[in-house]
Design an enzyme around this catalytic site. Structure first.
Site, PDB file in Angstrom:
ATOM      1  N   ASP A  93      30.681 -16.513  30.491  1.00  0.00           N
ATOM      2  CA  ASP A  93      31.439 -17.109  29.392  1.00  0.00           C
ATOM      3  C   ASP A  93      32.630 -16.191  29.111  1.00  0.00           C
ATOM      4  O   ASP A  93      32.743 -15.123  29.691  1.00  0.00           O
ATOM      5  CB  ASP A  93      30.554 -17.328  28.164  1.00  0.00           C
ATOM      6  CG  ASP A  93      29.920 -16.049  27.644  1.00  0.00           C
ATOM      7  OD1 ASP A  93      28.982 -16.144  26.831  1.00  0.00           O
ATOM      8  OD2 ASP A  93      30.355 -14.958  28.044  1.00  0.00           O
ATOM      9  N   SER A  94      33.478 -16.610  28.199  1.00  0.00           N
ATOM     10  CA  SER A  94      34.755 -15.903  28.030  1.00  0.00           C
ATOM     11  C   SER A  94      34.667 -14.742  27.053  1.00  0.00           C
ATOM     12  O   SER A  94      35.577 -13.924  26.971  1.00  0.00           O
ATOM     13  CB  SER A  94      35.815 -16.874  27.497  1.00  0.00           C
ATOM     14  OG  SER A  94      35.523 -17.162  26.122  1.00  0.00           O
ATOM     15  N   GLY A  95      33.577 -14.690  26.294  1.00  0.00           N
ATOM     16  CA  GLY A  95      33.455 -13.665  25.271  1.00  0.00           C
ATOM     17  C   GLY A  95      33.887 -14.137  23.896  1.00  0.00           C
ATOM     18  O   GLY A  95      33.486 -13.571  22.878  1.00  0.00           O
ATOM     19  N   GLY A  96      34.663 -15.207  23.846  1.00  0.00           N
ATOM     20  CA  GLY A  96      35.189 -15.665  22.556  1.00  0.00           C
ATOM     21  C   GLY A  96      34.118 -16.131  21.598  1.00  0.00           C
ATOM     22  O   GLY A  96      34.132 -15.817  20.410  1.00  0.00           O
ATOM     23  N   PHE A  97      33.149 -16.839  22.122  1.00  0.00           N
ATOM     24  CA  PHE A  97      32.096 -17.384  21.263  1.00  0.00           C
ATOM     25  C   PHE A  97      31.271 -16.275  20.636  1.00  0.00           C
ATOM     26  O   PHE A  97      31.029 -16.241  19.435  1.00  0.00           O
ATOM     27  CB  PHE A  97      31.189 -18.297  22.098  1.00  0.00           C
ATOM     28  CG  PHE A  97      30.088 -18.984  21.328  1.00  0.00           C
ATOM     29  CD1 PHE A  97      28.785 -18.506  21.400  1.00  0.00           C
ATOM     30  CD2 PHE A  97      30.354 -20.091  20.550  1.00  0.00           C
ATOM     31  CE1 PHE A  97      27.757 -19.130  20.702  1.00  0.00           C
ATOM     32  CE2 PHE A  97      29.327 -20.738  19.859  1.00  0.00           C
ATOM     33  CZ  PHE A  97      28.031 -20.251  19.932  1.00  0.00           C
ATOM     34  N   ASP A 147      38.525 -19.229  24.584  1.00  0.00           N
ATOM     35  CA  ASP A 147      38.798 -20.292  23.608  1.00  0.00           C
ATOM     36  C   ASP A 147      38.238 -19.900  22.260  1.00  0.00           C
ATOM     37  O   ASP A 147      37.540 -18.892  22.108  1.00  0.00           O
ATOM     38  CB  ASP A 147      38.158 -21.613  24.072  1.00  0.00           C
ATOM     39  CG  ASP A 147      36.628 -21.590  23.968  1.00  0.00           C
ATOM     40  OD1 ASP A 147      36.051 -22.659  23.760  1.00  0.00           O
ATOM     41  OD2 ASP A 147      36.030 -20.508  24.092  1.00  0.00           O
ATOM     42  N   GLN A 190      37.844 -28.918  23.207  1.00  0.00           N
ATOM     43  CA  GLN A 190      37.471 -28.782  21.811  1.00  0.00           C
ATOM     44  C   GLN A 190      37.844 -30.065  21.073  1.00  0.00           C
ATOM     45  O   GLN A 190      38.097 -31.087  21.710  1.00  0.00           O
ATOM     46  CB  GLN A 190      38.147 -27.544  21.194  1.00  0.00           C
ATOM     47  CG  GLN A 190      37.665 -26.203  21.752  1.00  0.00           C
ATOM     48  CD  GLN A 190      36.221 -25.875  21.427  1.00  0.00           C
ATOM     49  OE1 GLN A 190      35.602 -26.448  20.521  1.00  0.00           O
ATOM     50  NE2 GLN A 190      35.646 -24.935  22.179  1.00  0.00           N
ATOM     51  N   GLY A 217      32.348 -26.632  21.456  1.00  0.00           N
ATOM     52  CA  GLY A 217      32.327 -27.038  20.054  1.00  0.00           C
ATOM     53  C   GLY A 217      31.133 -27.863  19.660  1.00  0.00           C
ATOM     54  O   GLY A 217      31.116 -28.487  18.594  1.00  0.00           O
ATOM     55  N   ASP A 267      23.618 -24.545  29.678  1.00  0.00           N
ATOM     56  CA  ASP A 267      23.002 -23.212  29.552  1.00  0.00           C
ATOM     57  C   ASP A 267      22.429 -23.066  28.154  1.00  0.00           C
ATOM     58  O   ASP A 267      22.951 -23.664  27.200  1.00  0.00           O
ATOM     59  CB  ASP A 267      24.053 -22.107  29.768  1.00  0.00           C
ATOM     60  CG  ASP A 267      24.838 -21.853  28.477  1.00  0.00           C
ATOM     61  OD1 ASP A 267      25.825 -22.576  28.231  1.00  0.00           O
ATOM     62  OD2 ASP A 267      24.428 -20.949  27.699  1.00  0.00           O
ATOM     63  N   CYS A 305       2.064 -28.141  35.609  1.00  0.00           N
ATOM     64  CA  CYS A 305       3.026 -27.098  35.965  1.00  0.00           C
ATOM     65  C   CYS A 305       2.462 -26.176  37.039  1.00  0.00           C
ATOM     66  O   CYS A 305       1.285 -25.830  37.018  1.00  0.00           O
ATOM     67  CB  CYS A 305       3.367 -26.274  34.706  1.00  0.00           C
ATOM     68  SG  CYS A 305       4.558 -24.944  35.003  1.00  0.00           S
ATOM     69  N   CYS A 307       3.784 -23.097  37.779  1.00  0.00           N
ATOM     70  CA  CYS A 307       4.271 -21.715  37.617  1.00  0.00           C
ATOM     71  C   CYS A 307       3.098 -20.734  37.611  1.00  0.00           C
ATOM     72  O   CYS A 307       1.940 -21.127  37.434  1.00  0.00           O
ATOM     73  CB  CYS A 307       5.067 -21.603  36.310  1.00  0.00           C
ATOM     74  SG  CYS A 307       4.043 -21.365  34.841  1.00  0.00           S
ATOM     75  N   CYS A 310       0.702 -20.962  34.621  1.00  0.00           N
ATOM     76  CA  CYS A 310      -0.180 -22.143  34.594  1.00  0.00           C
ATOM     77  C   CYS A 310      -1.174 -22.144  35.754  1.00  0.00           C
ATOM     78  O   CYS A 310      -2.263 -22.718  35.631  1.00  0.00           O
ATOM     79  CB  CYS A 310       0.657 -23.418  34.622  1.00  0.00           C
ATOM     80  SG  CYS A 310       1.614 -23.653  33.105  1.00  0.00           S
ATOM     81  N   HIS A 336       7.211 -19.363  32.585  1.00  0.00           N
ATOM     82  CA  HIS A 336       6.779 -20.759  32.431  1.00  0.00           C
ATOM     83  C   HIS A 336       7.895 -21.620  31.845  1.00  0.00           C
ATOM     84  O   HIS A 336       8.202 -22.703  32.342  1.00  0.00           O
ATOM     85  CB  HIS A 336       5.554 -20.863  31.529  1.00  0.00           C
ATOM     86  CG  HIS A 336       5.301 -22.283  31.093  1.00  0.00           C
ATOM     87  ND1 HIS A 336       4.702 -23.225  31.904  1.00  0.00           N
ATOM     88  CD2 HIS A 336       5.660 -22.942  29.956  1.00  0.00           C
ATOM     89  CE1 HIS A 336       4.684 -24.390  31.287  1.00  0.00           C
ATOM     90  NE2 HIS A 336       5.259 -24.260  30.109  1.00  0.00           N
TER      91      HIS A 336
HETATM   92  N1  LIG Z   1      27.758 -24.019  21.808  1.00  0.00           N
HETATM   93  C1  LIG Z   1      28.728 -23.265  22.440  1.00  0.00           C
HETATM   94  C2  LIG Z   1      28.356 -22.161  23.170  1.00  0.00           C
HETATM   95  C3  LIG Z   1      29.314 -21.396  23.793  1.00  0.00           C
HETATM   96  N2  LIG Z   1      28.927 -20.294  24.517  1.00  0.00           N
HETATM   97  C4  LIG Z   1      30.680 -21.714  23.700  1.00  0.00           C
HETATM   98  C5  LIG Z   1      31.727 -20.947  24.321  1.00  0.00           C
HETATM   99  O1  LIG Z   1      31.473 -19.915  24.982  1.00  0.00           O
HETATM  100  N3  LIG Z   1      33.004 -21.321  24.191  1.00  0.00           N
HETATM  101  N4  LIG Z   1      33.355 -22.413  23.474  1.00  0.00           N
HETATM  102  C6  LIG Z   1      32.434 -23.171  22.862  1.00  0.00           C
HETATM  103  O2  LIG Z   1      32.825 -24.161  22.221  1.00  0.00           O
HETATM  104  C7  LIG Z   1      31.035 -22.839  22.958  1.00  0.00           C
HETATM  105  C8  LIG Z   1      30.072 -23.628  22.330  1.00  0.00           C
END
Ligand SMILES: Nc1cc(N)c2c(=O)[nH][nH]c(=O)c2c1
Length: 373
Positions: A93-97, A147, A190, A217, A267, A305, A307, A310, A336
């Site tokens: 991810d970008s780190g922004g969140f 973002d 967004q 978002g 994720d 399952c 795993c 289980c 699991h």
């Molecule tokens: N639920 C979300 C999880 C996230 N890791 C992010 C993100 O990394 N950037 N921008 C996002 O809007 C965002 C939403």
């Protein structure tokens, strides 16, 4: 699509899609669930165990890794794949969140975000350019634009201002990313819960051009009904031939609903984090192993399952190790839960390929309604 990357749609069933993202480090079967490897580890799991659950790709967190051990150190040591012994695809991810959710004393400007580390209180700045540099140093295969995740709830004006900032940052991310064969850059839509803003964001991202597109978002407190309302139209605004990634989702029924609406990648920390707190996901719903009702139960967590938890352990044993705070409890329950999530994805991939997704979805919900877990 960037050189060395391709996305092939194999089949669709309604809006649900199944396909393969081919990367230099291996294929990603979609719809795909990405386990979260926050600080260069999927907590309580060896990388080979993560692979054994069926994961094709995992997620790394730029915010955590830039603070500790730093992207520069990981680069000097050969990059994140070598550092954490995972040679398959990694999305970062970008780190922004996480800057906005974890750090202190934050200041957001047009340039980027300055903040105080939650680790040691040191001051840092992250901008689109710095985020691209960090993700390059980490060596991640799929890079996310820097973002701003618009907080929820937001007024129409607040959401519009936030979205347009993210679109300017998306252009700067694209410019800073450059041309990196074998590496992909994903843009992030967004616009909160406002349809026109989602459209404006999608058009802005398409005009810049990305290898994949995330729906951002969401999973920010809006609830499942509102999330699905947005997913009823937002993915359709994105290029049909590129992967669509819903960030931060989610519970099993969130994931099923998202795939139904055309999402290809997701994720979430939920399966791994829950494993450490005793929350167990099964085909018949969720149970918490710390409940006394499990202390004499010889059954596995989930009869269907395969795993290691289980196959080899009873609920009674898992209840005991949870109560005794034994480390093996986190290992087995995390394994699991991640295995269950990957079985869920495989079940949907097979159903979409067979054109039986509607029946598969009905069975998914019917089993959970039966209870008796
Ligand atoms: N639920 C979300 C999880 C996230 N890791 C992010 C993100 O990394 N950037 N921008 C996002 O809007 C965002 C939403």
């Amino acid at each position: 699509m960037a050189t060395g990357f391709s996305f092939e749609l194999k089949a669709t069933d309604g809006k649900a899609r199944t396909g393969v993202i081919s990367t230099p480090r291996g294929d990603i079967r979609t719809p795909a669930f990405m386990p979260v490897g926050t600080a260069a580890t999927v907590k309580a799991m060896l990388p080979e165990s993560v692979r054994a659950t069926g994961a094709d790709i995992l997620l790394g967190n730029t915010y955590h890794l830039m603070l500790r051990p730093t992207a520069e150190r990981i680069d000097r040591l050969g990059g994140l794949h070598k550092f954490m012994n995972w040679e398959r695809p990694i999305l970062t991810d970008s780190g922004g969140f996480q800057v906005m959710s974890l750090s202190g004393l934050r200041k957001l400007t047009e340039k980027g975000v300055t903040f105080k580390s939650h680790v040691d209180g040191s001051r840092h700045e992250i901008t689109p350019e710095r985020s691209m540099e960090i993700q390059r140093l980490l060596g991640s295969d799929i890079v996310m634009c820097f973002d701003e995740c618009t907080p929820f709830p937001a007024t129409e004006e607040q959401a519009l201002e936030s979205m347009r900032l993210s679109m300017r940052w998306a252009q700067r991310s694209r410019d800073a990313f450059g041309d990196r064969p074998g590496h992909a850059l994903f843009g992030i839509q967004q616009g909160s819960t406002f349809r026109e803003q989602r459209e404006e964001s999608a058009e802005a991202l398409k005009s810049i051009g990305f290898d994949g597109y995330a729906v951002g978002g969401l999973a920010v407190g809006e609830g499942q009904e509102m999330m699905f309302d947005v997913l009823d139209y937002a993915p359709d605004m994105l290029p049909v031939e590129k992967p669509r990634y819903l960030m931060g989702v989610g519970k099993p029924d969130d994931i099923v609903g998202a795939v139904k609406r055309g999402i290809d990648m997701m994720d979430c920390v939920l399966p791994s984090r829950s494993g450490r707190t005793g929350q167990v996901f099964t085909r018949r719903g969720v149970l918490n192993i710390k409940n006394a009702r499990h202390q004499d139960d010889p059954r596995p967590l989930d009869e269907e399952c395969s795993c290691p938890a289980c196959r080899n352990y009873s609920r009674a044993y898992l209840h005991h190790t949870f109560r005794a705070k034994e480390i093996i409890q986190s290992m087995l329950l995390t394994w699991h839960n991640l295995h269950y999530y990957q079985d869920l994805m495989q079940g949907m991939r097979d159903a979409i390929a067979a054109g039986t997704f509607a029946q598969w979805e009905a069975d998914f919900h019917a089993k959970r309604a039966e209870g008796d877990i």
